[in-house]
Design a protein around this motif. Structure first.
Motif, PDB file in Angstrom:
ATOM      1  N   UNK A 221      37.765  25.193  44.073  1.00  0.00           N
ATOM      2  CA  UNK A 221      37.292  26.334  44.860  1.00  0.00           C
ATOM      3  C   UNK A 221      38.356  27.410  44.991  1.00  0.00           C
ATOM      4  N   UNK A 222      39.519  27.019  45.491  1.00  0.00           N
ATOM      5  CA  UNK A 222      40.597  27.986  45.677  1.00  0.00           C
ATOM      6  C   UNK A 222      41.058  28.560  44.347  1.00  0.00           C
ATOM      7  N   UNK A 223      41.190  27.689  43.339  1.00  0.00           N
ATOM      8  CA  UNK A 223      41.652  28.160  42.036  1.00  0.00           C
ATOM      9  C   UNK A 223      40.683  29.161  41.437  1.00  0.00           C
ATOM     10  N   UNK A 224      39.397  28.892  41.559  1.00  0.00           N
ATOM     11  CA  UNK A 224      38.402  29.803  40.994  1.00  0.00           C
ATOM     12  C   UNK A 224      38.480  31.173  41.635  1.00  0.00           C
ATOM     13  N   UNK A 225      38.609  31.217  42.962  1.00  0.00           N
ATOM     14  CA  UNK A 225      38.647  32.522  43.621  1.00  0.00           C
ATOM     15  C   UNK A 225      39.937  33.266  43.309  1.00  0.00           C
ATOM     16  N   UNK A 226      41.065  32.570  43.350  1.00  0.00           N
ATOM     17  CA  UNK A 226      42.342  33.233  43.067  1.00  0.00           C
ATOM     18  C   UNK A 226      42.361  33.774  41.640  1.00  0.00           C
ATOM     19  N   UNK A 227      41.859  32.994  40.690  1.00  0.00           N
ATOM     20  CA  UNK A 227      41.815  33.463  39.312  1.00  0.00           C
ATOM     21  C   UNK A 227      40.865  34.649  39.159  1.00  0.00           C
ATOM     22  N   UNK A 228      39.744  34.607  39.866  1.00  0.00           N
ATOM     23  CA  UNK A 228      38.790  35.725  39.800  1.00  0.00           C
ATOM     24  C   UNK A 228      39.407  37.002  40.358  1.00  0.00           C
ATOM     25  N   UNK A 229      40.101  36.889  41.478  1.00  0.00           N
ATOM     26  CA  UNK A 229      40.777  38.059  42.046  1.00  0.00           C
ATOM     27  C   UNK A 229      41.812  38.595  41.066  1.00  0.00           C
ATOM     28  N   UNK A 230      42.579  37.688  40.444  1.00  0.00           N
ATOM     29  CA  UNK A 230      43.570  38.127  39.482  1.00  0.00           C
ATOM     30  C   UNK A 230      42.951  38.866  38.314  1.00  0.00           C
ATOM     31  N   UNK A 231      41.805  38.365  37.834  1.00  0.00           N
ATOM     32  CA  UNK A 231      41.124  39.039  36.731  1.00  0.00           C
ATOM     33  C   UNK A 231      40.569  40.387  37.169  1.00  0.00           C
ATOM     34  N   UNK A 232      40.054  40.454  38.381  1.00  0.00           N
ATOM     35  CA  UNK A 232      39.459  41.702  38.876  1.00  0.00           C
ATOM     36  C   UNK A 232      40.525  42.773  39.099  1.00  0.00           C
ATOM     37  N   UNK A 233      41.672  42.373  39.633  1.00  0.00           N
ATOM     38  CA  UNK A 233      42.728  43.347  39.904  1.00  0.00           C
ATOM     39  C   UNK A 233      43.586  43.640  38.682  1.00  0.00           C
ATOM     40  N   UNK A 234      43.525  42.756  37.688  1.00  0.00           N
ATOM     41  CA  UNK A 234      44.353  42.928  36.513  1.00  0.00           C
ATOM     42  C   UNK A 234      45.769  42.433  36.684  1.00  0.00           C
ATOM     43  N   UNK A 235      46.030  41.743  37.793  1.00  0.00           N
ATOM     44  CA  UNK A 235      47.386  41.267  38.078  1.00  0.00           C
ATOM     45  C   UNK A 235      47.573  39.783  37.796  1.00  0.00           C
ATOM     46  N   UNK A 236      46.581  39.160  37.164  1.00  0.00           N
ATOM     47  CA  UNK A 236      46.711  37.759  36.781  1.00  0.00           C
ATOM     48  C   UNK A 236      46.894  36.835  37.963  1.00  0.00           C
ATOM     49  N   UNK A 237      47.750  35.831  37.784  1.00  0.00           N
ATOM     50  CA  UNK A 237      47.941  34.810  38.814  1.00  0.00           C
ATOM     51  C   UNK A 237      48.498  35.381  40.113  1.00  0.00           C
ATOM     52  N   UNK A 238      49.161  36.533  40.028  1.00  0.00           N
ATOM     53  CA  UNK A 238      49.750  37.131  41.222  1.00  0.00           C
ATOM     54  C   UNK A 238      48.809  38.098  41.926  1.00  0.00           C
ATOM     55  N   UNK A 239      47.599  38.241  41.395  1.00  0.00           N
ATOM     56  CA  UNK A 239      46.670  39.221  41.947  1.00  0.00           C
ATOM     57  C   UNK A 239      46.355  39.008  43.407  1.00  0.00           C
ATOM     58  N   UNK A 240      46.088  37.756  43.789  1.00  0.00           N
ATOM     59  CA  UNK A 240      45.742  37.509  45.186  1.00  0.00           C
ATOM     60  C   UNK A 240      46.929  37.756  46.095  1.00  0.00           C
ATOM     61  N   UNK A 241      48.127  37.395  45.635  1.00  0.00           N
ATOM     62  CA  UNK A 241      49.322  37.646  46.442  1.00  0.00           C
ATOM     63  C   UNK A 241      49.538  39.144  46.633  1.00  0.00           C
TER      64      UNK A 241
END
Length: 371
Positions: A221-241
């Protein structure tokens, strides 16, 4: 699994205690609102984070606010499970998204109370289970359990995931941990609890495909959302941070919080600084009691991470008491102590706590800052 299998009759006193404490809190909030001309419904469903969740339910992600200093508050900071449920309830009932959030919170609060009871009852007996639920409901920030916030939903998922771990129901624990990871960032604490419990089970010689599946499901669950945010923002794994950084949130080991307390101590707000130090000391003392109580490793890992993430994160410091709300294992030593008292004394202590919580909750929500 049927309601009977989950012990509804056995849990009924705990659920009744929870409902009574929450009803008292809402009654005091309504009376306070009538006195100061504020709307309890608005305070509970249409201010602060509740508005962000409702906006996500209504229009999805993509909304952001740019502050005068350049900081960007994006709704990507909020995990999706609560807005999804708000949208579902609104579609079925015709309620507004904020009101739907109150329905979700009410149901989730009862589910959380039931889960806390199940954990405490399985470890320390029925009496401790009932008292633990009442004590959790009567926390000073207990009013948040009745708000359109995600704390009640997250606590329900976490408590039942931990119960699943204690009972060896690995698939259930993994699925609930995944759902918790879609609810709040601190879902990582539930994942860690499942993994630690699985490692200890392996050391005891337990082997099963269900345990392996639960371990693999827990972080999805957490991994899916964090990865989705990273893809949406274009910042990859650091997108959510990066998104959280726009809100001023991060993990600095408690340095920002320490400086905040220090500033209070060096100002006319000195008593507030002392109160904050006392509050942190109380939380750490309660966790020490959890260790001395020999709580299972899964509970200690979960609770320890919730406490660490709450106290050691930078950001809005007024929210720290609320962020500690899911750390319900802290209530188990308190519940065990109260359960040893005569019934009349235990009830009196819990009633006093509930009354204080109700008054403080009304005062808190009618203040200027968000909880």
């Amino acid at each position: 699994m049927s309601v009977k299998d989950l012990g509804f009759r056995r849990a009924a006193p705990a659920l009744a205690a929870f409902a009574a404490v929450r009803l008292l809190g809402l009654t005091v909030l309504a009376l306070w609102g009538a006195a100061v001309d504020s709307s309890p419904h608005t305070l509970l469903s249409a201010r602060w984070d509740s508005l962000w969740y409702a906006r996500i339910a209504a229009g999805g992600y993509g909304y952001e606010v740019v502050l005068p200093n350049g900081d960007v508050h994006s709704n990507l900071a909020f995990f999706p499970l609560l807005p999804w449920l708000e949208r579902l309830v609104a579609a079925v009932t015709g309620l507004s998204y904020g009101s739907a959030g109150l329905v979700v919170s009410a149901v989730a609060g009862l589910a959380a109370a039931w889960g806390i009871f199940a954990v405490a009852d399985s470890l320390y007996g029925h009496r401790v289970g009932v008292v633990a639920v009442a004590a959790w409901a009567a926390l000073p920030v207990g009013i948040v359990q009745s708000m359109a916030y995600s704390e009640s939903l997250f606590t329900a998922l976490a408590a039942w995931a931990l119960y699943g771990v204690l009972r060896g129901h690995w698939l259930t624990a993994g699925l609930l941990a995944a759902a918790a990871g879609l609810t709040r960032p601190v879902g990582a604490a539930v994942v860690a609890a499942v993994w630690v419990a699985a490692v200890l089970a392996l050391r005891r010689g337990e082997r099963s495909w269900r345990m392996a599946a639960g371990v693999l499901l827990a972080p999805l669950g957490a991994a899916a959302y964090v990865l989705w945010v990273g893809a949406r923002t274009g910042d990859g794994l650091l997108g959510y941070l990066e998104v959280q950084g726009g809100w001023g949130n991060g993990f600095d080991g408690g340095w920002a919080f320490a400086r905040f307390i220090g500033a209070r101590l060096a100002s006319p707000a000195f008593p507030a600084g002392i109160a904050l130090i006392a509050g942190v000391a109380l939380v750490l003392w309660l966790y020490r009691l959890c260790v001395r109580q020999r709580q299972p490793a899964a509970l200690l890992v979960y609770c320890g991470l919730v406490v660490a993430l709450a106290l050691c994160a930078s950001g809005y410091f007024g929210s720290k008491p609320r962020l500690l709300l899911p750390a319900f294992p802290l209530m188990l030593p308190v519940a065990a102590a109260l359960a040893r008292l005569r019934t009349g004394r235990a009830v009196a202590a819990l009633a006093a706590g509930a009354a204080a919580s109700a008054v403080y909750g009304a005062f808190w929500l009618n203040g200027s800052g968000p909880p």
